[in-house]
Design a protein around this motif. Structure first.
Motif, PDB file in Angstrom:
ATOM      1  N   LEU A 201       0.837  -1.206   0.000  1.00  0.00           N
ATOM      2  CA  LEU A 201       0.000   0.000   0.000  1.00  0.00           C
ATOM      3  C   LEU A 201       0.869   1.251   0.000  1.00  0.00           C
ATOM      4  N   ARG A 202       1.883   1.256   0.832  1.00  0.00           N
ATOM      5  CA  ARG A 202       2.770   2.409   0.900  1.00  0.00           C
ATOM      6  C   ARG A 202       3.461   2.656  -0.439  1.00  0.00           C
ATOM      7  N   ARG A 203       3.902   1.568  -1.072  1.00  0.00           N
ATOM      8  CA  ARG A 203       4.549   1.715  -2.380  1.00  0.00           C
ATOM      9  C   ARG A 203       3.561   2.243  -3.424  1.00  0.00           C
ATOM     10  N   SER A 204       2.343   1.721  -3.381  1.00  0.00           N
ATOM     11  CA  SER A 204       1.315   2.176  -4.332  1.00  0.00           C
ATOM     12  C   SER A 204       0.982   3.646  -4.105  1.00  0.00           C
ATOM     13  N   TYR A 205       0.912   4.020  -2.841  1.00  0.00           N
ATOM     14  CA  TYR A 205       0.606   5.419  -2.501  1.00  0.00           C
ATOM     15  C   TYR A 205       1.698   6.343  -3.026  1.00  0.00           C
ATOM     16  N   PHE A 206       2.952   5.963  -2.793  1.00  0.00           N
ATOM     17  CA  PHE A 206       4.063   6.799  -3.251  1.00  0.00           C
ATOM     18  C   PHE A 206       4.085   6.887  -4.773  1.00  0.00           C
ATOM     19  N   ASN A 215       4.627  16.278  -5.247  1.00  0.00           N
ATOM     20  CA  ASN A 215       5.976  16.093  -4.705  1.00  0.00           C
ATOM     21  C   ASN A 215       6.074  16.438  -3.227  1.00  0.00           C
ATOM     22  N   GLU A 216       5.326  17.459  -2.787  1.00  0.00           N
ATOM     23  CA  GLU A 216       5.372  17.809  -1.365  1.00  0.00           C
ATOM     24  C   GLU A 216       4.865  16.654  -0.506  1.00  0.00           C
ATOM     25  N   LYS A 217       3.713  16.095  -0.901  1.00  0.00           N
ATOM     26  CA  LYS A 217       3.150  14.983  -0.133  1.00  0.00           C
ATOM     27  C   LYS A 217       4.069  13.774  -0.183  1.00  0.00           C
ATOM     28  N   ALA A 218       4.662  13.544  -1.351  1.00  0.00           N
ATOM     29  CA  ALA A 218       5.603  12.433  -1.478  1.00  0.00           C
ATOM     30  C   ALA A 218       6.812  12.647  -0.567  1.00  0.00           C
ATOM     31  N   GLY A 219       7.253  13.906  -0.459  1.00  0.00           N
ATOM     32  CA  GLY A 219       8.356  14.219   0.449  1.00  0.00           C
ATOM     33  C   GLY A 219       7.991  13.944   1.891  1.00  0.00           C
ATOM     34  N   GLU A 220       6.761  14.276   2.275  1.00  0.00           N
ATOM     35  CA  GLU A 220       6.311  14.008   3.638  1.00  0.00           C
ATOM     36  C   GLU A 220       6.279  12.505   3.917  1.00  0.00           C
ATOM     37  N   VAL A 221       5.891  11.726   2.901  1.00  0.00           N
ATOM     38  CA  VAL A 221       5.903  10.261   3.063  1.00  0.00           C
ATOM     39  C   VAL A 221       7.325   9.775   3.284  1.00  0.00           C
ATOM     40  N   LYS A 222       8.258  10.268   2.463  1.00  0.00           N
ATOM     41  CA  LYS A 222       9.665   9.876   2.628  1.00  0.00           C
ATOM     42  C   LYS A 222      10.195  10.294   3.999  1.00  0.00           C
ATOM     43  N   ASN A 233      15.081  16.077  -1.487  1.00  0.00           N
ATOM     44  CA  ASN A 233      15.047  16.142  -2.955  1.00  0.00           C
ATOM     45  C   ASN A 233      13.644  16.427  -3.469  1.00  0.00           C
ATOM     46  N   LEU A 234      12.650  15.808  -2.854  1.00  0.00           N
ATOM     47  CA  LEU A 234      11.261  16.004  -3.298  1.00  0.00           C
ATOM     48  C   LEU A 234      10.754  17.392  -2.925  1.00  0.00           C
ATOM     49  N   TYR A 235      11.146  17.894  -1.757  1.00  0.00           N
ATOM     50  CA  TYR A 235      10.734  19.259  -1.372  1.00  0.00           C
ATOM     51  C   TYR A 235      11.331  20.285  -2.340  1.00  0.00           C
ATOM     52  N   LEU A 236      12.586  20.073  -2.712  1.00  0.00           N
ATOM     53  CA  LEU A 236      13.216  20.992  -3.677  1.00  0.00           C
ATOM     54  C   LEU A 236      12.532  20.881  -5.039  1.00  0.00           C
ATOM     55  N   LYS A 237      12.181  19.672  -5.424  1.00  0.00           N
ATOM     56  CA  LYS A 237      11.489  19.464  -6.698  1.00  0.00           C
ATOM     57  C   LYS A 237      10.116  20.133  -6.695  1.00  0.00           C
ATOM     58  N   ALA A 238       9.498  20.177  -5.513  1.00  0.00           N
ATOM     59  CA  ALA A 238       8.179  20.800  -5.378  1.00  0.00           C
ATOM     60  C   ALA A 238       8.261  22.313  -5.264  1.00  0.00           C
ATOM     61  N   GLY A 239       9.484  22.854  -5.266  1.00  0.00           N
ATOM     62  CA  GLY A 239       9.648  24.307  -5.132  1.00  0.00           C
ATOM     63  C   GLY A 239       9.443  24.793  -3.717  1.00  0.00           C
TER      64      GLY A 239
END
Length: 403
Positions: A201-206, A215-222, A233-239
């Motif tokens: 589930l976690r992999r599917s969500y990501f 990207n912000e939400k993905a960063g929070e998951v990471k 990296n994801l926070y920077l990608k999300a600006g």
């Protein structure tokens, strides 16, 4: 039934006050009569009496609703053409029939209103209810699946979850949340119940977050998983360099990575987050870069505090620049003390005069021996003279001027 200056106003459905039927009339309403299956409004127009017949079908709808006979109400509405009044009545009937769990009527209502998504959802719900009633007998709408779906239709997802959880239908709860893309709730249920598919589930969500560029939400998951480099990296990608900086400053392992710090600092400066960049540089003890960022971002309080510790010779200059900035922002009062700290007496006097702090301006001038401040004496003296406080403009404070 009501009347304004030139119209007869009729509300066939009191639940929709904005849906009003109006007829122009010249006289006054005197009575409302109901006989022989007809309802008439009696109006006097001078010496004549005129009657206006109301729509009996619309009136009968209200009667059927009051009686709780929704099938009769549906039959009445099906004989009427769609207009503002009938649309309002279909909406009323849809709400009441859902509350009464008369789902087939509710489906018919949404069909009349053209709400395709609710038609499909209720059609599936009716099939489930009918199948359960046929297999087990009784009222199929009392089944937990039907109750949960109706709670979903009302957007009360926690209530729907409760109905499923009471029957230990964990997979159905998770399926509901996945269909709604409410992954956080889905994963929370899986964690609480120790579901074997939790990692999948976690992999599917990501994967879904990445596909939809969240990207912000993905960063929070990471970040929640402890992958802090991936989160940065994801926070920077999300600006979101400021969010990346906060995370970096809370983790010593990230602060030790010059590559990560440089990328975050570059993004902060590019986005003009100079104060946050200064915080980051100060955290890694790069005081020179920190001071530059604070000055560029007009974060003078932090700049002065840092300079007192690391660059004492810069403090006086910073106090003057701080004062200049405050004057530009029309904060004359606040600028005065900074000019005094920097030893810029003339600027301090001008700021005090600009702020109309005449006593403070006079006090500053009195303490100086600089003859260049004589014009300031004149401005202060002119002010006190204008308000006739002649005692304040006597010797020895104003030796150059006679009043």
């Amino acid at each position: 039934v009501a009347q304004n200056r030139g119209n007869l106003c009729v509300w066939y459905n009191i639940d929709s006050p904005e849906r009003v039927t109006m007829f122009p009339l010249k006289g006054d309403i005197v009575d409302l009569e109901r006989a022989n299956g007809k309802t008439e409004v009696i109006v006097t127009e001078g010496v004549n009496t005129v009657s206006y017949t109301l729509d009996e079908g619309l009136i009968e709808f209200g009667t059927a609703i009051d009686d709780g006979d929704y099938y009769r109400a549906t039959a009445f509405l099906e004989t009427l053409e769609m207009c503002a009044e009938t649309e309002a009545m279909w909406k009323t009937l849809s709400k009441l029939s859902l509350e009464a769990r008369q789902l087939h009527i509710a489906e018919r209502c949404f069909a009349a209103l053209g709400d395709v998504s609710k038609i499909r959802f209720l059609n599936e719900t009716n099939k489930i209810a009918d199948s359960i009633a046929k297999e087990y007998g009784g009222d199929g709408t009392e089944n937990y699946k039907v109750k949960a779906r109706l709670a979903m239709l009302d957007k009360n997802f926690k209530l729907a979850e409760m109905y499923y959880m009471e029957q230990n239908a964990i997979d159905e709860v998770m399926e509901m949340y996945q269909e709604l893309h409410m992954w956080d709730d889905c994963i929370a249920v899986a964690e609480a119940k120790g579901h074997p598919e939790l990692d999948n589930l976690r992999r599917s969500y990501f994967a879904w977050l990445m596909e939809t560029n969240q990207n912000e939400k993905a960063g929070e998951v990471k970040e929640s998983e402890g992958d802090y480099v991936g989160a940065v990296n994801l926070y920077l990608k999300a600006g979101l360099p400021a969010k990346a900086a906060w995370l970096a400053m809370s983790r010593d392992d990230l602060l030790a990575s010059s590559d990560i710090i440089n990328r975050i600092a570059t993004a902060l400066i590019k986005g003009e987050f100079y104060e946050r960049a200064g915080d980051l540089f100060e955290r890694i003890r790069n005081n020179q870069r920190a001071l530059e960022c604070y000055r560029t971002g007009n974060a003078f309080r932090k700049a002065v505090e840092l300079a007192r510790l690391a660059f004492p010779s810069e403090v006086v200059k910073l106090e003057e620049v701080w004062g200049d900035y405050l004057v530009q922002q029309k904060q004359m009062d606040a600028a005065i003390n900074h000019y005094i700290e920097s030893g810029c007496s003339s600027k301090a006097v001008e700021a005090a005069i600009g702020a109309r702090q005449w006593k403070k301006a006079l006090h500053i001038v009195e303490l100086q021996e600089d003859r260049s401040l004589d014009m300031s004496y004149l401005k202060i003296a002119q002010h006190y003279a204008s308000i006739q406080e002649f005692e304040s403009v006597k010797q020895p404070f104003f030796p150059m001027y006679v009043f």
